[in-house]
Design a protein around this motif. Structure first.
Motif, short mmCIF file in Angstrom:
data_model
loop_
_atom_site.label_atom_id
_atom_site.label_comp_id
_atom_site.label_asym_id
_atom_site.label_seq_id
_atom_site.Cartn_x
_atom_site.Cartn_y
_atom_site.Cartn_z
N LEU A 177 0.84 -1.19 0.00
CA LEU A 177 0.00 0.00 0.00
C LEU A 177 0.88 1.25 0.00
N ALA A 178 1.92 1.27 0.82
CA ALA A 178 2.83 2.41 0.88
C ALA A 178 3.61 2.55 -0.42
N GLU A 179 3.98 1.42 -1.02
CA GLU A 179 4.71 1.46 -2.28
C GLU A 179 3.86 2.10 -3.37
N GLY A 180 2.56 1.78 -3.39
CA GLY A 180 1.66 2.39 -4.35
C GLY A 180 1.58 3.89 -4.17
N TRP A 181 1.56 4.34 -2.92
CA TRP A 181 1.51 5.78 -2.64
C TRP A 181 2.80 6.46 -3.09
N GLN A 182 3.95 5.82 -2.85
CA GLN A 182 5.22 6.40 -3.28
C GLN A 182 5.27 6.55 -4.80
N GLU A 183 4.81 5.53 -5.50
CA GLU A 183 4.79 5.61 -6.96
C GLU A 183 3.83 6.70 -7.44
N PHE A 184 2.72 6.86 -6.72
CA PHE A 184 1.76 7.90 -7.06
C PHE A 184 2.42 9.28 -6.89
N ARG A 185 3.08 9.48 -5.76
CA ARG A 185 3.70 10.78 -5.47
C ARG A 185 4.87 11.09 -6.40
N ALA A 186 5.54 10.05 -6.89
CA ALA A 186 6.75 10.25 -7.68
C ALA A 186 6.49 10.80 -9.07
N ARG A 187 5.26 10.77 -9.52
CA ARG A 187 4.92 11.20 -10.89
C ARG A 187 4.17 12.52 -10.83
N TRP A 189 3.07 14.48 -13.16
CA TRP A 189 1.90 14.61 -14.03
C TRP A 189 0.68 13.94 -13.41
N LEU A 190 0.90 12.84 -12.67
CA LEU A 190 -0.22 12.10 -12.09
C LEU A 190 -0.87 12.87 -10.95
N TRP A 191 -0.05 13.31 -9.97
CA TRP A 191 -0.66 14.01 -8.85
C TRP A 191 -1.12 15.41 -9.25
N SER A 192 -0.54 15.97 -10.31
CA SER A 192 -1.04 17.27 -10.79
C SER A 192 -2.46 17.14 -11.32
N VAL A 193 -2.71 16.12 -12.13
CA VAL A 193 -4.04 15.90 -12.67
C VAL A 193 -5.03 15.62 -11.54
N ILE A 194 -4.64 14.78 -10.59
CA ILE A 194 -5.55 14.44 -9.49
C ILE A 194 -5.84 15.65 -8.64
N THR A 195 -4.84 16.49 -8.40
CA THR A 195 -5.05 17.70 -7.61
C THR A 195 -6.05 18.64 -8.28
N ILE A 196 -5.88 18.84 -9.59
CA ILE A 196 -6.82 19.70 -10.33
C ILE A 196 -8.20 19.07 -10.33
N PHE A 197 -8.24 17.73 -10.44
CA PHE A 197 -9.55 17.07 -10.49
C PHE A 197 -10.28 17.11 -9.16
N LEU A 198 -9.55 17.32 -8.07
CA LEU A 198 -10.23 17.47 -6.78
C LEU A 198 -11.22 18.63 -6.85
N LEU A 359 -3.33 22.55 -19.32
CA LEU A 359 -2.39 23.05 -20.32
C LEU A 359 -1.30 23.91 -19.70
N ALA A 360 -1.62 24.53 -18.56
CA ALA A 360 -0.67 25.46 -17.94
C ALA A 360 0.41 24.75 -17.12
N VAL A 361 0.08 23.61 -16.53
CA VAL A 361 1.05 22.90 -15.69
C VAL A 361 2.04 22.15 -16.59
N PRO A 362 3.32 22.45 -16.49
CA PRO A 362 4.30 21.81 -17.39
C PRO A 362 4.28 20.29 -17.34
N ALA A 363 4.11 19.72 -16.15
CA ALA A 363 4.16 18.26 -16.03
C ALA A 363 3.05 17.59 -16.83
N THR A 364 1.89 18.21 -16.93
CA THR A 364 0.79 17.61 -17.70
C THR A 364 0.89 17.99 -19.17
N ARG A 365 1.25 19.24 -19.43
CA ARG A 365 1.31 19.70 -20.83
C ARG A 365 2.40 18.97 -21.61
#
Length: 378
Positions: A177-187, A189-198, A359-365
């Motif tokens: 479970l912790a490993e999945g969270w670390q992989e989530f945080r490490a990307r 583009w992934l957490w940027s999209v999720i943050t905006i989607f909140l 489009l504005a966040v470099p990691a996603t764009r």
């Protein structure tokens, strides 16, 4: 079919709208609470195995619901408890979808598009069929058919020819479970999209659903709402079809179009539409939502290693469920302060703003998927 059969059954049993809310809410709550654990279990014991177990549990649960309604009026506590267990089983099933698509489809984006088209058409036909069957035969028949679909699903999953998966068992459950969270945080583009989607999921998707339904019903009646929801589903089928054919090297940039199109959904009811305008507007919104769903699923499946995919996907789904549920809860109180139509206009503006942020966040764009990834078989 479930919301129709469950709502009618609970109302006929005399538990009112509050009972319907408890019954449907228990399923959603269980799904949100257990999704992360479902992701770990899918990675730990293989996705297909957990999906088959989940289907068998849901088959038993919904067959039990059919028997209870056939024999009389079950207690609300029993209904809520059974739907909670069904939600837990769904949490065991859903993460596996993410990792199973790359295993069975030579073209991942096309596979996701086909799934989205099928889901959209089911969303149109299922409630209509359930409504007819409930009227003719009562909720027990619908629950019986509903339970049978899970048995069929389990058989189909068992029949799939998949490459034997290597199960990782030397890491503890909490460690995975912790490993999945670390992989989530490490990307980023992934957490940027999720943050905006909140914000998008809460104030655009979640909040607009109950308010839009109330506005449409007050002006065009329940028939108008049914036609609008059917148009949304047909738009979803169109969006899935378009996503099969439209490819891009920068998927999240392309997917931002879908977010912008869905922002039409809250706006249309605020403009006093006639039936045609509602159907066209919500078809556009459905197209956008389905298009984004396919692009997003394909992006996650081609960017996350297969041995981590179920856990990372579970974090994504759990976050989405929570923020949309929060949006539905805030809809009424906020509407009482601002008014329903101004709130829907705000939701549209915020939806367009969130699309621009992608489009504005470099990691996603700048995220790029190699041309060969979309046809990767995992």
């Amino acid at each position: 079919m479930l919301p129709v059969a469950l709502s009618v059954g609970v109302l006929k049993a005399g538990y009112g709208a509050t009972g319907v809310g408890y019954a449907l809410g228990s399923w959603t709550a269980a799904l949100a609470l257990c999704m992360l654990f479902g992701g770990v279990l899918a990675d730990r014991f293989t996705a297909r195995r957990m999906m088959i177990v989940a289907d068998l549990v849901r088959f038993v649960i919904q067959a039990g619901m059919a028997a209870l309604f056939a024999l009389g009026q079950p207690s609300l506590l029993v209904i809520v408890a059974l739907q909670f267990v069904s939600g837990v089983a769904t949490a065991l099933f859903q993460p596996g979808v993410a990792s199973l698509v790359p295993q069975v489809s030579g073209d991942i984006q096309r596979g996701n598009g086909v799934l989205r088209v099928a889901e959209s058409m089911a969303g149109v036909l299922g409630p209509a069929l359930a409504g007819v069957l409930v009227t003719m035969s009562g909720p027990s028949v619908v629950f019986a058919i509903y339970s049978a679909t899970y048995a069929i699903s389990a058989v189909c999953l068992s029949a799939l020819r998949l490459t034997p998966a290597t199960v990782v068992s030397d890491i503890s459950f909490l460690g995975q479970l912790a490993e999945g969270w670390q992989e989530f945080r490490a990307r980023a583009w992934l957490w940027s999209v999720i943050t905006i989607f909140l914000f998008y999921g809460c104030f655009v998707v979640g909040m607009s659903l109950p308010i839009a339904a109330e506005l449409v019903t007050s002006e065009l009646g329940s028939t108008g709402l049914g036609i609008g929801m059917a148009a949304l589903g047909l738009g979803g089928a169109l969006g899935g079809t378009v996503a099969i054919r439209v490819r891009g090297g920068r998927p999240l940039t392309l997917g931002s179009i879908g977010w912008a199109l869905f922002a039409v959904y809250p706006l249309v009811p605020a403009l006093h539409p006639n039936l045609v305008e509602l159907a066209v507007g919500w078809a556009v919104a459905g197209t956008g939502l389905a298009f984004w769903s396919v692009i997003w699923a394909t992006t996650v499946q081609t960017q996350i290693p297969s041995e981590l995919l179920n856990r990372v996907y579970a974090y994504d789904v759990a976050g989405s469920l929570v923020c949309m549920a929060l949006g539905r809860s805030l809809a009424g109180p906020l509407a009482s302060v601002t008014g329903e139509r101004p709130l829907m206009v705000f939701a549209c503006v915020l939806g367009l703003t969130c699309a621009a942020l992608l489009l504005a966040v470099p990691a996603t764009r700048r995220l790029v998927i190699p041309a060969t990834s979309a046809s990767n078989t995992g």
